[in-house]
Write a protein that holds these residues in place. Structure first.
Motif, PDB file in Angstrom:
ATOM      1  N   PRO A 136      -9.927  -7.182   0.294  1.00 35.47           N
ATOM      2  CA  PRO A 136      -8.862  -6.768  -0.625  1.00 35.47           C
ATOM      3  C   PRO A 136      -7.944  -7.899  -1.061  1.00 35.47           C
ATOM      4  CG  PRO A 136      -9.095  -5.174   1.141  1.00 35.47           C
ATOM      5  CD  PRO A 136      -9.949  -6.355   1.511  1.00 35.47           C
ATOM      6  N   ASP A 137      -7.866  -8.962  -0.266  1.00 35.22           N
ATOM      7  CA  ASP A 137      -7.026 -10.097  -0.647  1.00 35.22           C
ATOM      8  C   ASP A 137      -7.730 -11.025  -1.637  1.00 35.22           C
ATOM      9  OD1 ASP A 137      -4.968  -9.234   0.907  1.00 35.22           O
ATOM     10  OD2 ASP A 137      -5.283 -10.660   2.537  1.00 35.22           O
ATOM     11  N   GLU A 138      -9.007 -10.775  -1.889  1.00 35.67           N
ATOM     12  CA  GLU A 138      -9.771 -11.677  -2.741  1.00 35.67           C
ATOM     13  C   GLU A 138     -10.460 -10.975  -3.904  1.00 35.67           C
ATOM     14  OE1 GLU A 138     -12.481 -13.566  -0.088  1.00 35.67           O
ATOM     15  OE2 GLU A 138     -10.917 -14.600   1.063  1.00 35.67           O
ATOM     16  N   ASN A 139     -10.324  -9.662  -3.979  1.00 37.44           N
ATOM     17  CA  ASN A 139     -11.028  -8.911  -5.010  1.00 37.44           C
ATOM     18  C   ASN A 139     -10.099  -7.833  -5.573  1.00 37.44           C
ATOM     19  OD1 ASN A 139     -12.857  -6.236  -5.492  1.00 37.44           O
ATOM     20  ND2 ASN A 139     -13.978  -8.067  -6.109  1.00 37.44           N
ATOM     21  N   VAL A 140      -9.924  -7.801  -6.887  1.00 42.09           N
ATOM     22  CA  VAL A 140      -8.945  -6.900  -7.492  1.00 42.09           C
ATOM     23  C   VAL A 140      -9.268  -5.422  -7.277  1.00 42.09           C
ATOM     24  CG1 VAL A 140      -7.907  -6.156  -9.673  1.00 42.09           C
ATOM     25  CG2 VAL A 140      -8.152  -8.592  -9.178  1.00 42.09           C
ATOM     26  N   PRO A 141     -10.495  -4.930  -7.527  1.00 39.02           N
ATOM     27  CA  PRO A 141     -10.769  -3.506  -7.297  1.00 39.02           C
ATOM     28  C   PRO A 141     -10.508  -3.072  -5.851  1.00 39.02           C
ATOM     29  CG  PRO A 141     -12.475  -4.457  -8.675  1.00 39.02           C
ATOM     30  CD  PRO A 141     -11.656  -5.594  -8.162  1.00 39.02           C
ATOM     31  N   SER A 142     -10.899  -3.912  -4.896  1.00 35.97           N
ATOM     32  CA  SER A 142     -10.639  -3.593  -3.489  1.00 35.97           C
ATOM     33  C   SER A 142      -9.150  -3.647  -3.189  1.00 35.97           C
ATOM     34  CB  SER A 142     -11.396  -4.568  -2.575  1.00 35.97           C
ATOM     35  OG  SER A 142     -12.793  -4.411  -2.718  1.00 35.97           O
ATOM     36  N   MET A 143      -8.441  -4.595  -3.788  1.00 37.24           N
ATOM     37  CA  MET A 143      -6.997  -4.706  -3.594  1.00 37.24           C
ATOM     38  C   MET A 143      -6.284  -3.440  -4.059  1.00 37.24           C
ATOM     39  SD  MET A 143      -4.333  -7.214  -5.612  1.00 37.24           S
ATOM     40  CE  MET A 143      -4.748  -6.379  -7.152  1.00 37.24           C
ATOM     41  N   LEU A 144      -6.699  -2.907  -5.210  1.00 37.92           N
ATOM     42  CA  LEU A 144      -6.041  -1.732  -5.776  1.00 37.92           C
ATOM     43  C   LEU A 144      -6.218  -0.499  -4.895  1.00 37.92           C
ATOM     44  CD1 LEU A 144      -6.899  -2.189  -9.570  1.00 37.92           C
ATOM     45  CD2 LEU A 144      -4.723  -2.648  -8.408  1.00 37.92           C
ATOM     46  N   VAL A 145      -7.428  -0.277  -4.397  1.00 34.81           N
ATOM     47  CA  VAL A 145      -7.645   0.909  -3.577  1.00 34.81           C
ATOM     48  C   VAL A 145      -6.981   0.753  -2.207  1.00 34.81           C
ATOM     49  CG1 VAL A 145      -9.879   0.221  -2.586  1.00 34.81           C
ATOM     50  CG2 VAL A 145      -9.344   2.634  -2.859  1.00 34.81           C
ATOM     51  N   ALA A 146      -6.998  -0.462  -1.647  1.00 35.91           N
ATOM     52  CA  ALA A 146      -6.339  -0.705  -0.362  1.00 35.91           C
ATOM     53  C   ALA A 146      -4.830  -0.537  -0.503  1.00 35.91           C
ATOM     54  CB  ALA A 146      -6.682  -2.103   0.159  1.00 35.91           C
ATOM     55  N   GLY A 147      -4.285  -1.042  -1.594  1.00 39.06           N
ATOM     56  CA  GLY A 147      -2.851  -0.901  -1.832  1.00 39.06           C
ATOM     57  C   GLY A 147      -2.456   0.546  -2.026  1.00 39.06           C
ATOM     58  N   HIS A 148      -3.282   1.294  -2.737  1.00 36.70           N
ATOM     59  CA  HIS A 148      -2.990   2.708  -2.988  1.00 36.70           C
ATOM     60  C   HIS A 148      -2.951   3.491  -1.675  1.00 36.70           C
ATOM     61  CE1 HIS A 148      -2.748   6.487  -5.049  1.00 36.70           C
ATOM     62  NE2 HIS A 148      -3.921   6.904  -4.594  1.00 36.70           N
ATOM     63  N   LEU A 149      -3.892   3.199  -0.768  1.00 41.70           N
ATOM     64  CA  LEU A 149      -3.906   3.896   0.521  1.00 41.70           C
ATOM     65  C   LEU A 149      -2.586   3.711   1.261  1.00 41.70           C
ATOM     66  CD1 LEU A 149      -7.466   3.297   2.057  1.00 41.70           C
ATOM     67  CD2 LEU A 149      -6.465   5.467   1.343  1.00 41.70           C
ATOM     68  N   GLN A 150      -2.099   2.485   1.294  1.00 37.86           N
ATOM     69  CA  GLN A 150      -0.865   2.237   2.033  1.00 37.86           C
ATOM     70  C   GLN A 150       0.360   2.781   1.297  1.00 37.86           C
ATOM     71  OE1 GLN A 150      -2.125  -2.102   3.466  1.00 37.86           O
ATOM     72  NE2 GLN A 150      -0.573  -1.214   4.773  1.00 37.86           N
ATOM     73  N   MET A 151       0.279   2.862  -0.007  1.00 37.66           N
ATOM     74  CA  MET A 151       1.403   3.407  -0.769  1.00 37.66           C
ATOM     75  C   MET A 151       1.555   4.920  -0.574  1.00 37.66           C
ATOM     76  SD  MET A 151       3.072   1.049  -2.326  1.00 37.66           S
ATOM     77  CE  MET A 151       3.926   1.901  -3.636  1.00 37.66           C
TER      78      MET A 151
END
Length: 285
Positions: A195-210
């Motif tokens: 998630p720190d290196e890929n935008v699609p993975s970053m978005l879904v990982a961020g959404h989970l924590q939000m």
């Protein structure tokens, strides 16, 4: 019919005395975690004492596992410790075949001669798992797959979700899960890309924590989340036009208040105490 959000069940709370100081950088869940090694050699973080988290549900825990391949041993651990079924969703003929062999091994309490050269099967025949608790369904993955499967179960809920698949699958399942209102107490994801290196993975990982998930551990591509029901999206008004992002403004304000509180505490601690102080004598006139 109750909606998924009406039946949200977060994991049992940790005892207060076992929770680290919230101001500490230490992981408050560290003592409750373990690592399980996959047949591919990856370390997977998971809960050490799963029963303490799901004791209220036990055999009625609704556990879904998407395309479990190299990490199949963890699925068996969960099934064995809770006595609950593992509901396997896969679109792969190879994974369906693997789980068919596992079920046959459990049923026979031994490894069939034609599979004697499969080293990964060793030990499965000794597990205390009912073969009927391995529920394998091969299906084409769609946006509604999880919601449809959950609706057929008691409570219309998902208590635990484990995903091991392609990036498209992990994103589709996680977004559809949250969009449908489901909040599993435990979510374990093997991200295809960091998630720190890929935008699609970053978005879904961020959404989970939000939306209320706490990332309690990550090892390599494996990320373990627990649901704590703290939705940051609720913290601000999305009609705000006075800043670029109302949530960032809220967070900055919280940081300012915490900093102000810290300064006040330091000031109070450094001020000389006047309690029980001796009276000051004034010279007589």
């Amino acid at each position: 019919m109750a909606s998924p959000l009406d039946t949200v069940q977060s994991v049992n709370a940790l005892p207060t005395e076992q929770t680290a100081n919230p101001n500490s950088n230490a992981n408050p869940y560290a003592q409750h975690l373990k690592s399980v090694k996959t047949i591919a050699g990856e370390e997977v973080p998971f809960l050490k004492d799963l029963w303490s988290f799901f004791s209220s549900k036990g055999v009625k825990t609704n556990f879904f596992s998407v395309n479990p391949d190299a990490s199949f041993a963890l699925d068996l651990d969960i099934c064995e410790s809770l006595g609950c079924p593992v509901r396997i969703l896969t679109n792969s003929a190879a994974i369906e075949k693997k789980w068919s062999i596992i079920a046959d091994t459990l049923k026979a309490r031994g490894i069939a001669p034609e599979h004697a050269n499969q080293a990964w099967l060793e030990g499965i025949q000794k597990r205390w798992i009912l073969p009927r608790n391995l529920v394998v369904k091969r299906t084409e993955f769609q946006w509604s797959t999880l919601a449809t499967e959950a609706a057929a179960l008691e409570g219309n809920r998902i208590d635990m979700l484990k995903i091991e698949g392609s990036q498209e699958e992990e994103r589709a399942f996680l977004y559809s899960l949250t969009d449908g209102g489901f909040r599993p107490g435990v979510v374990l994801v093997r991200y295809t890309y960091d998630p720190d290196e890929n935008v699609p993975s970053m978005l879904v990982a961020g959404h989970l924590q939000m939306i209320g998930y706490h990332l309690v551990e990550c090892k390599g591509p494996w990320f373990l989340y627990l649901f704590e029901d703290t939705c940051f999206y609720d913290s601000c008004s999305w009609r705000t036009t006075t800043c670029q992002n109302p949530l960032s403004k809220y967070i900055a304000g919280m940081a300012f208040m915490e900093g102000l509180k810290y300064v006040e505490q330091r000031t109070a601690a450094s001020a000389p105490s006047t309690v029980n102080a001796a009276p000051v004598e004034t010279p007589s006139q």
